[in-house]
Design a protein around this motif. Structure first.
Motif, PDB file in Angstrom:
ATOM      1  N   SER E  30       0.829  -1.202   0.000  1.00  0.00           N
ATOM      2  CA  SER E  30       0.000   0.000   0.000  1.00  0.00           C
ATOM      3  C   SER E  30       0.865   1.254   0.000  1.00  0.00           C
ATOM      4  O   SER E  30       0.638   2.190  -0.767  1.00  0.00           O
ATOM      5  CB  SER E  30      -0.916  -0.015   1.225  1.00  0.00           C
ATOM      6  OG  SER E  30      -1.438   1.267   1.413  1.00  0.00           O
ATOM      7  N   LEU E  31       1.906   1.240   0.828  1.00  0.00           N
ATOM      8  CA  LEU E  31       2.779   2.427   0.894  1.00  0.00           C
ATOM      9  C   LEU E  31       3.589   2.570  -0.388  1.00  0.00           C
ATOM     10  O   LEU E  31       3.767   3.678  -0.909  1.00  0.00           O
ATOM     11  CB  LEU E  31       3.716   2.304   2.098  1.00  0.00           C
ATOM     12  CG  LEU E  31       3.034   2.560   3.437  1.00  0.00           C
ATOM     13  CD1 LEU E  31       3.946   2.216   4.588  1.00  0.00           C
ATOM     14  CD2 LEU E  31       2.590   4.012   3.518  1.00  0.00           C
ATOM     15  N   THR E  32       4.063   1.439  -0.944  1.00  0.00           N
ATOM     16  CA  THR E  32       4.798   1.510  -2.207  1.00  0.00           C
ATOM     17  C   THR E  32       3.943   2.214  -3.247  1.00  0.00           C
ATOM     18  O   THR E  32       4.404   3.119  -3.939  1.00  0.00           O
ATOM     19  CB  THR E  32       5.128   0.090  -2.706  1.00  0.00           C
ATOM     20  OG1 THR E  32       5.599  -0.669  -1.599  1.00  0.00           O
ATOM     21  CG2 THR E  32       6.168   0.141  -3.793  1.00  0.00           C
ATOM     22  N   ILE E  33       2.679   1.782  -3.328  1.00  0.00           N
ATOM     23  CA  ILE E  33       1.775   2.400  -4.302  1.00  0.00           C
ATOM     24  C   ILE E  33       1.599   3.871  -3.976  1.00  0.00           C
ATOM     25  O   ILE E  33       1.735   4.749  -4.832  1.00  0.00           O
ATOM     26  CB  ILE E  33       0.415   1.673  -4.313  1.00  0.00           C
ATOM     27  CG1 ILE E  33       0.611   0.230  -4.769  1.00  0.00           C
ATOM     28  CG2 ILE E  33      -0.562   2.391  -5.215  1.00  0.00           C
ATOM     29  CD1 ILE E  33      -0.653  -0.588  -4.748  1.00  0.00           C
ATOM     30  N   LEU E  34       1.363   4.163  -2.693  1.00  0.00           N
ATOM     31  CA  LEU E  34       1.136   5.548  -2.280  1.00  0.00           C
ATOM     32  C   LEU E  34       2.285   6.437  -2.755  1.00  0.00           C
ATOM     33  O   LEU E  34       2.064   7.490  -3.347  1.00  0.00           O
ATOM     34  CB  LEU E  34       1.003   5.630  -0.759  1.00  0.00           C
ATOM     35  CG  LEU E  34       0.948   7.058  -0.209  1.00  0.00           C
ATOM     36  CD1 LEU E  34      -0.324   7.744  -0.659  1.00  0.00           C
ATOM     37  CD2 LEU E  34       1.048   7.079   1.299  1.00  0.00           C
ATOM     38  N   ASN E  35       3.525   5.990  -2.520  1.00  0.00           N
ATOM     39  CA  ASN E  35       4.670   6.825  -2.908  1.00  0.00           C
ATOM     40  C   ASN E  35       4.608   7.183  -4.375  1.00  0.00           C
ATOM     41  O   ASN E  35       4.766   8.346  -4.754  1.00  0.00           O
ATOM     42  CB  ASN E  35       5.980   6.079  -2.609  1.00  0.00           C
ATOM     43  CG  ASN E  35       6.280   6.123  -1.131  1.00  0.00           C
ATOM     44  OD1 ASN E  35       5.870   7.057  -0.439  1.00  0.00           O
ATOM     45  ND2 ASN E  35       6.954   5.107  -0.632  1.00  0.00           N
ATOM     46  N   LEU E  36       4.341   6.170  -5.205  1.00  0.00           N
ATOM     47  CA  LEU E  36       4.265   6.462  -6.638  1.00  0.00           C
ATOM     48  C   LEU E  36       3.076   7.353  -6.949  1.00  0.00           C
ATOM     49  O   LEU E  36       3.138   8.227  -7.809  1.00  0.00           O
ATOM     50  CB  LEU E  36       4.202   5.155  -7.432  1.00  0.00           C
ATOM     51  CG  LEU E  36       5.509   4.775  -8.092  1.00  0.00           C
ATOM     52  CD1 LEU E  36       5.892   5.853  -9.102  1.00  0.00           C
ATOM     53  CD2 LEU E  36       6.634   4.699  -7.057  1.00  0.00           C
TER      54      LEU E  36
END
Ligand SMILES: Nc1ncnc2c1ncn2[C@@H]1O[C@H](COP(=O)(O)OP(=O)(O)OP(=O)(O)O)[C@@H](O)[C@H]1O
Ligand SMILES: Nc1ncnc2c1ncn2[C@@H]1O[C@H](COP(=O)(O)OP(=O)(O)OP(=O)(O)O)[C@@H](O)[C@H]1O
Ligand SMILES: [Mg+2]
Ligand SMILES: [Mg+2]
Lengths: 334, 234, 265, 374, 440
Positions: E30-36
């Motif tokens: 979820s955080l990986t996606i958020l960063n992008l």
């Protein structure tokens, strides 16, 4: 004299003919783009994948035909299958229009919305084509590959250098010319063609003149899809069919359409050749040619390394547009 | 029962209503003129009668046929011709092609009609090959009217045909309109050159904020001091 | 004020303006009339910097302003309206007016980000002025409508309104009258006269409504086929044979057949 | 119960046409392990595919993240292109301590990457291949060549090492020009190559990508009639595409003396895969290694897998070839020691590196003939 | 539904989506996606400035993003002394030569006029070209051959990579200024082709000028602005913390790292957003929209259209450049090969339009949503495929074929979703204010 002839042949074989071939292939693609833009007023990003779709159907039919033992002798069997491919592509195009673009027409949405919708369509076709035929290289060219082979040419002329002309290329060039003339005539003089231009110029007023918009749109898609299929098949015959490549063709095709003057059939042809030849001529190493002409260049005499071929073709475009902001043939604003 | 009649038309462009049960009618061979302040709803009324915006109430009759549901291009086929107020030419097409588009629905040979248009507006003959977008304001206006005449309609609707045309052309235009009317065509036009227009009108409508304020013969309206003062500029 | 020397404007083969020389006196209201296609608008476009003339020069006072860009001319106090209305369609009527005034602090991002108060103050003034103009043009009820949704005439009014947002030296009006209701047009006429008398604006206006011209303009310049035909007072011009031939005409040929059908009042 | 193994390759994007074969081969190995029934007393391996897109780092990282944190894979076979591979190693594999075995990432940058020994690859790095290819070409005493390489780190690195080796061996390279994969037309490249001249054209690309485009264009224009190919160019599809016009073409691919590759070829064919398509063997080996390492470790603990990796891959121990995994599993089960040879004669020299022998082939009357192993 | 409500609901929905991923898949993902999402949002914000405010048709986004990425390398990588000593001088000299040429050219142009001027300029350019090549070529080959396998380029300045975000913006702005000078003030399609061209040129440059960018060999191992997971996992305080929180250190470490990234990115986004909103709702924004609506009229109303176009074009591109630098920072490597128009130009356009061009909130939302779909389309597609094939028995050829084809559900799904969104929000999810909204 001999040297000069050899130089000429080298140039023809490595610059002129390849440029001609690639140019014609781009032109056929650009025609479809430019038509959709000219009439429906948006740049159709799905065109590359529509090409792929039509070609795919043609390929499947071709295989079936060959399976049935039907061929065209020296000519590629694909030409027999082409009509089916066209029908398939047309059907798909009309379906897409019905499901996607018609809605935005009714909404009178901005052009950019159509463009984005076409990006969506592009993704979908992208998936469909791969789902059906997969991402791999497919070859469906049979019959003769060459009109003139290098060896044959050498033996015939006795020159040191050879020259090859591939059958698909010849077909492509001829078809391209015919199609352009036909399309130009159609748009310029036929009643329907004029109606189409009127529609693209001022939709409301077209209504007031009793022009049926649905018919105009339909005709446009039919022609565009047919062109896409023809372009795709001829390209595939010469090179080979891989969905990804067809997508990659999109950029040069757009470049060709714009530089030629978007919305202009003749422009598409001109644009195609400008792009192709700027790629080939600027990155060709003229060493051999010059040697035959009696010079002794120490380097390769290459204006630009081939890495820059794609980029450079755009520089040329910009230059052309600097001189003729409306494109080679006066096109309309994007 | 008039030939073309928009009865108690109420509607607008999606937002608030522009027209409030407004009625416009015109007889065969008659000239009806709509006048009124800017933004009164004249053009809207015309569009409504041509099916270019949907009415909430009221209906449009042509002959004794209810055409309220018909699409614009079908109304063209039914014999109606319309010159909008703005963007009323195909700018990228030549003058001649503009006229041809006017005759799009005609299957017969329309060269004679085109000839008539050309001798009505000589300047157009000169510029037949030039894109309409490069024409002067008044020339465009002439192209627009010419386009409508090409359809040979039974009802001709003109939205401010004389806006921006020189006096001489205006006179000729009105002359021509009288002739056309004389051939039994019903003519409905919006005009801001109201006095000249009412002078040739059989029937005049004064629209104010989307509803009929006055309806009478041309002369009567011209005579009416109140109308003169507040709508015809004294 | 404005002097145009032997101006030529050619589009390919078409000689839209073909050696016109005119002079617009300071403080005058000069009328410019002529047949359709005489080259009036083109002349305007050249003076206002939209086209570079094929040849000839344009003087503002004793400064050569040929080939200056429109916005440079605007800064010199030269404004114009468009014959075919050029509204900002996704701006409201009020915004259309408010964007006009020059050198608004709010047009520099630095001020927007760092000196909001200054920006706000100026906005108030501009808004006030805009509202005056709106009042005057009788379009208050559409003040917050998108200009794209205006009626044809309302758009023409907006065109005029924009020129009233700043203190101009000279204003070129291209057929503001066309499509404007006559009663309102008279009020506009009064306004133009007032601006001319009180604020000392110079006007040059293209019109086809001779009554209007007659009321406002002196002198009147008549153009035909890209050249100046004659120049003089409204009366002289109206009386001139050539002008009648080329432009005014002699009224309707066939009188309307008097029918005694009448609607009900 | 089930043990998940991630398979992350560029199923969409520029390499999409070779990845299905690679994925298939890897799954073939896993299936073989499962069928043997010997794996970790009856557990089964379940492949989980993910798309690396080959070029889009961000998407690839997200996909890998999914495999590791959501699917909880025990190890990852992949990725393909060096760029995304490095991205995944740094941002996912190492942080989460997951073993990654790439079948095709050949970039030297991966050799000394900070990987806590979690990264391995079954494709030998290009440096060695450059030399081997040189030997081969010189053995036909050809001393002037033109080089066309695919314009990515594989091609570039390969071409660098080859040119160095070839010139060191006294040959001359007339030109070394890149070509982009997936482009519409290669006449410009071939034009330049032809002008530069040379006895043979050395093509260091991918068989179903730009590489074949270059060859076709070269043959059509008669620019070259003799070719020497790097490993990426080996594949039946090449012969199908070019027919007899490339008779006498020479080349090398990683491959072992002995029946390993042959066995793999049979197995692959049986499973409906094309064993000659690029990197299929390496993919099979990568997956096999993972399975064997688990078996050796006797658990699916990620770190344990890492530690067992080298032991199963290298000597000492009984040699295990492709399609013979059951044997290996059995030995490991009995606590024995194995040296996995597989389809491509894998030899892991320290984490992140693979050494290998190469097979020299020549194309004669329409098929690849093995000349010798080097 | 008023725009304010839309903003609240839709952003809420977006948040829920991300949380759902956290719950059902994993928080790291979820955080990986958020960063992008954050980075994409910034990019589409930049594009929105150009298209939404001023109607500039920039299809060269890819190039500006790449320039930002390059800044990452030049700022953060340690310099390579060997390479410098090998070719530093040569490069320096060729730069001098370049500056000199331009200088002389300008000087001469100032002194001459007419055909003489063009001829002189041409001559100087040609001579200059050869002089430059004279120094340049040997230097380059020297640098590139220096330990080619590991370095083979000049390296960078060895500064903290954070700075590269600014520098990236500056690079992009510079390029934008150049393009603008040539291409702006002319037709839309002209700008389109010019930007498309320049971006292709930029990429070609980066792929091939190895002495500077290491070309296709990529530059990996860029330093991070935040901690490394592995170090965290070894740090005592961290292990304690995670035990106190009851999460295992490994997954917590990646969560921690991604959170710190998210924080940095969010700050940048918020600042840019604030500036953008202020600008758009000011007289400046009004002027921009006026220019967009009707150039001629704006020009006649005293607005320097070309100048303003240049301004907004540079600003927007700078924002894209910043995002580009941030992306490279997050990747931890610079790979010129990854820049392709689909991903870095057209996808961004989709974000802007789907979100709602002309509206900053819309553009940002678009960035979030489209990226989310771009990533999640894959698992969902695979899942769909398994659902479809569930019915057939395992040996069914169709099933086998489809199973292999699963990856292609991704583009399919991506397209379908895109079309659906566009269908129900033709003017974008959060459209530019309507006439009604304008009424005060
Ligand atoms: N851009 C253009 N290209 C070609 N011809 C043009 C162009 N603009 C104007 N013309 C021609 O120049 C002539 C003068 O046009 P102009 O618009 O100045 O007329 P005008 O005096 O304003 O007429 P009106 O009173 O109808 O507005 C016309 O014949 C027109 O066809
Ligand atoms: N497309 C539209 N959308 C919304 N409102 C509109 C639209 N077109 C016109 N209106 C509004 O409807 C009202 C009537 O417009 P209309 O064009 O009918 O006036 P009109 O009587 O033709 O005036 P004019 O004499 O100036 O042409 C005006 O207040 C205008 O603001
Ligand atoms: Mg009206
Ligand atoms: Mg005019």
């Amino acid at each position: 004299m001999e040297g000069f002839l050899n130089a000429l042949v080298v140039f023809a074989n490595f610059v002129f003919i390849p440029g001609l071939a690639y140019g014609a292939q781009l032109a056929l693609g650009a025609l479809g783009v430019t038509l959709v833009f000219g009439i429906l007023r948006f740049s159709n990003f799905a065109h590359g994948d529509l090409m792929a779709f039509g070609t795919m159907i043609t390929i499947l039919v071709t295989w079936w035909l060959i399976g049935m033992g039907v061929t065209l002798g020296p000519l590629p069997t694909a030409l027999l299958a082409l009509p089916v491919g066209i029908i398939g592509a047309v059907a798909m195009a009309l379906l897409i229009d019905r499901l996607v673009f018609r809605f935005y027409r009714k909404q009178k949405s901005a052009g950019i919305v159509f463009v984005m919708a076409s990006v969506g369509v592009m993704f979908v076709l992208n998936g469909i084509v791969r789902l059906i035929i997969g991402p791999n290289d497919q070859r469906f060219a049979d019959g003769e590959r060459f009109l003139v082979t290098v060896r044959g040419f050498r033996e015939y002329t006795g020159l040191a250098e050879g020259l090859a002309i591939r059958l698909p290329v010849a077909i492509t060039v001829i078809v391209a010319v015919i199609v352009v003339v036909a399309l130009f005539w159609f748009l310029q003089y036929s009643r329907t063609g004029k109606a189409m231009r009127a529609y693209s110029d001022n939709e409301d007023l077209a209504l007031l003149s009793g022009i049926n918009p649905d018919k105009v749109v339909m005709v446009t898609w039919i022609i565009a899809a047919a062109l896409a299929t023809i372009a795709g098949v001829l390209y595939g015959l010469d090179k080979s069919f891989r969905p990804f490549t067809y997508f990659q063709l999109l950029l040069p095709i757009f470049a060709a359409a714009i530089v030629g003057g978007i919305g202009q059939p003749l422009g598409a042809i001109a644009g195609g050749f400008v792009v192709a030849f700027s790629e080939v001529t600027l990155t060709y190493a003229y060493k051999r040619v010059l040697e035959y002409l009696g010079f002794q260049p120490e380097g390769l005499v290459q204006l630009l390394s081939t890495e820059y071929k794609f980029a450079i073709s755009f520089v040329i475009l910009v230059l052309v547009l600097l001189i003729r902001p409306t494109g080679i043939f006066k096109g309309r604003v994007l | 029962m008039s030939f073309l009649i928009g009865e108690a038309m109420t509607g607008g462009y999606g937002g608030a209503d522009i027209l409030h049960s407004c009625t416009i009618a015109v007889e065969k061979g008659e000239i009806a003129v709509i006048v009124g302040p800017n933004g009164a709803g004249k053009s809207t009324a015309m569009k409504a009668m041509f099916g270019m915006l949907s009415l909430r109430q009221g209906r449009v009759m042509l002959g004794d046929r209810d055409i309220t549901a018909l699409s614009p291009q079908d109304r063209v086929k039914a014999g109606m011709g319309f010159v909008p107020q703005t963007s009323n030419v195909f700018v990228t097409m030549s003058v001649q092609e503009n006229l041809e588009m006017g005759a799009y629905i005609r299957q017969d040979d329309f060269s004679d009609t085109m000839a008539q248009v050309f001798d009505l507006f000589p300047i157009l003959k000169e510029k037949r090959r030039q894109p309409a977008g490069e024409l002067s304001g008044g020339q465009r206006q002439q192209v627009a009217v010419g386009r409508a005449l090409m359809t040979r309609p039974s009802v001709l609707m003109l939205d401010e045909p004389t806006a921006g045309v020189s006096p001489i052309v205006m006179d000729e235009l009105f002359d021509r309109i009288l002739e056309v009317a004389a051939t039994g065509i019903a003519i409905l036009m919006v005009e801001q050159n109201a006095r000249q227009a009412l002078a040739i009108a059989d029937r005049g409508y004064v629209l104010v904020q989307g509803s009929n304020r006055f309806t009478d013969t041309g002369e009567a309206l011209l005579a009416n001091p109140e109308v003169r003062a507040s709508f015809l500029g004294g | 004020m404005i002097r145009v020397d032997d101006l030529h404007m050619h589009f390919g083969g078409i000689r839209a303006v073909d050696g016109a020389s005119i002079e617009i006196a300071k403080g005058s209201i000069t009328g410019l009339i002529g047949p359709n296609g005489a080259g009036k608008t083109t002349l305007f476009n050249v003076i206002a910097g939209h086209y570079k003339p094929s040849s000839g020069t344009v003087w503002l006072g004793d400064e050569d302003i040929t080939g200056l860009t429109p916005h440079e001319l605007f800064h010199k106090g030269l404004l114009r309206t468009f014959q075919i209305a050029h509204e900002f369609s996704t701006l409201t009527v009020r915004e259309n007016l408010m964007m006009v005034p020059d050198r608004q602090p709010g047009e520099s991002l630095v001020d927007v980000w760092l000196r909001p108060s200054k920006v706000r103050a100026r906005e108030e003034e501009v808004r006030a002025r805009a509202d005056e103009v709106i009042e005057f043009l009788e379009i208050s009820h559409v003040a917050d409508e998108f200009a794209g949704n205006l009626s044809g005439g309302q758009k023409k009014l907006l065109e005029l309104g924009r020129t009233m947002m700043v203190d101009a030296k000279i204003v070129f009006l291209d057929e503001v009258g066309a499509g404007v209701n006559r009663t309102l047009l008279n009020t506009l006429g009064d306004a133009i006269i007032r601006l001319n008398k009180e604020r000392g604006y110079t006007f040059c206006m293209i019109e086809h409504d001779m009554d209007f011209i007659g009321r406002l303009c002196d002198p009147v310049i008549v153009m035909a086929e890209g050249k100046v035909l004659i120049e003089g007072s409204a009366e002289e011009v109206k009386a001139d044979e050539q002008v009648i031939e080329a432009y005014l005409g002699r009224g309707l040929k066939n009188r309307p057949a008097k029918k005694s059908k009448g609607g009900s009042a | 119960q089930e043990v998940k193994v991630g398979i992350i390759l560029g199923f969409t994007g520029p390499l999409e046409s070779i990845t299905p074969g690679m994925g298939g081969s890897a799954e073939l190995a896993l299936k073989e392990v499962n069928d043997s029934g010997l794996f970790l007393d009856g557990q089964t391996l379940v492949p989980v595919r993910a798309d690396s897109t080959c070029i889009d780092n961000a998407a690839a990282t997200a996909a890998a993240e999914r495999l590791v944190t959501t699917e909880n894979v025990a190890a990852i076979m992949g990725a393909d292109c060096s760029g995304v591979t490095i991205g995944i190693v740094n941002n996912v594999a190492v942080p989460n301590g997951v073993v990654m075995v790439s079948p095709s990432a050949t970039s030297p940058a991966l050799t000394d990457i900070e990987d806590n020994d979690y990264f391995f690859r079954t494709a030998p790095s290009d440096a060695r291949q450059g030399e081997v290819l040189t030997e081969v070409i010189r053995s036909y005493d050809i001393d002037s060549v033109a080089v066309s390489y695919t314009n990515n780190d594989y091609g570039k690195g390969f071409s660098d090492s080859f040119v160095a080796a070839f010139e060191a061996a006294g040959g001359t390279v007339t030109i070394a020009a890149p070509h982009d994969d997936g482009k519409g037309d290669y006449s410009a490249e071939v034009g330049a190559l032809a002008a530069a001249g040379g006895d043979v054209l050395v093509v260091l690309g991918y068989v179903d990508q730009g590489g074949v485009g270059i060859i076709r264009s070269a043959v059509d224009t008669g620019a070259f009639d003799r070719f020497a190919l790097g490993d990426g160019m080996y594949g039946q599809s090449l012969i199908d595409a070019m027919g007899d016009s490339i008779e006498g073409t020479i080349g090398v691919i990683p491959g072992a003396e002995g029946e390993g590759s042959a066995k793999f070829a049979e197995a692959a064919k049986a499973a409906g895969l094309d064993p000659t398509s690029s990197y299929t063997g390496e993919s099979y080996d990568a997956a096999a290694l993972i399975a064997l390492a688990m078996q050796k470790a006797g658990s699916t603990d990620r770190t344990a897998i890492r530690d067992a990796m080298l032991e199963v891959a290298n000597a000492p121990g009984e040699q295990i070839i492709a399609a013979d995994l059951a044997k290996g599993l059995q030995i490991l089960k009995d606590g024995g020691d194995i040296d996995y040879v597989g389809a491509t004669n894998v030899e892991l020299i320290g984490p992140g590196e693979a050494a290998g022998t190469y097979r020299e082939y020549i194309i004669e009357n329409g098929e690849f003939k093995t000349v010798q192993y080097r | 539904m008023s725009n304010r409500e839309r903003i609240i609901y839709l952003y809420g929905a977006m948040a829920i989506l991300l949380v759902a991923v956290g719950v059902f898949q994993s928080w790291t993902l979820s955080l990986t996606i958020l960063n992008l999402c954050l980075i994409s949002a910034i990019m589409s914000l930049g594009v929105n400035m150009q298209w939404g405010y001023a109607g500039l048709f920039n299809v060269g986004i890819m190039g500006f993003a790449a320039l930002g990425g390059l800044a990452g390398v030049i700022v953060s990588m340690p310099p390579i002394p060997g390479a410098w000593s090998a070719g530093g001088v040569g490069i320096g000299l060729s730069l001098l030569a370049l500056v000199g040429t331009v200088g002389i050219a300008v000087f001469v142009r100032g002194r001459t006029s007419g055909s003489v001027r063009t001829l002189a300029t041409l001559a100087i350019a040609v001579i200059g070209y050869f002089v430059i090549r004279r120094f340049f070529d040997p230097a380059v080959s020297a640098i590139e051959s220096f330990d080619a396998a590991r370095t083979g380029y000049l390296g960078g300045l060895g500064m903290p990579i954070i700075f590269s975000w600014l520098v990236g913006g500056v690079f992009a702005a510079g390029a934008a200024w150049l393009v603008g000078k040539i291409a702006l003030g002319l037709r839309a399609d002209y700008l389109a082709i010019a930007t498309l061209g320049i971006s292709e040129i930029i990429i070609a440059f980066m792929r091939n000028e190895e002495w500077l960018t290491r070309g296709v060999k990529n530059v990996s191992g860029l330093p991070r602005p935040v901690a490394y997971e592995v170090q965290l996992q070894q740090a005592q305080w961290f292990v304690d913390l995670s035990t106190r929180l009851g999460i295992d250190p490994i997954s917590f470490s990646s969560i921690y790292v991604r959170l710190s990234y998210a924080l940095l990115f969010a700050v940048v986004l918020i600042v840019l957003m604030w500036l953008a909103e202020k600008a758009l709702n000011s007289p400046w924004g009004r002027m921009m929209r006026a220019i967009r609506d009707n150039r001629d009229a704006a020009e006649a109303m005293g607005k320097d259209v070309t100048g303003r176009h240049l301004q907004i074009f540079v600003l927007g591109s700078a924002v894209v450049g910043i995002a580009g630098a941030m992306l490279t920072t997050l990747d931890g490597q610079f790979t010129p090969g990854q820049y392709n128009p689909l991903r870095f130009t057209f996808l961004i356009w989709v974000m802007v339009i789907v979100g709602g061009s002309g509206n900053n909130w819309g553009a940002v939302l678009g960035g979030f949503l489209i990226w989310f779909i771009w990533v999640e389309a894959e698992p969902v597609g695979g899942w769909l495929m398994s659902v479809i094939t569930a019915g057939m028995e395992p040996t069914n050829p169709v099933r086998l074929h489809l199973a292999d084809a699963a990856p292609y559900m991704r583009p399919l799904l991506m397209g379908v979703i895109l079309l659906v969104v566009l269908r129900f929000a033709p003017r974008g999810l959060i459209p530019e204010r309507s006439a009604m909204a304008a009424r005060k």
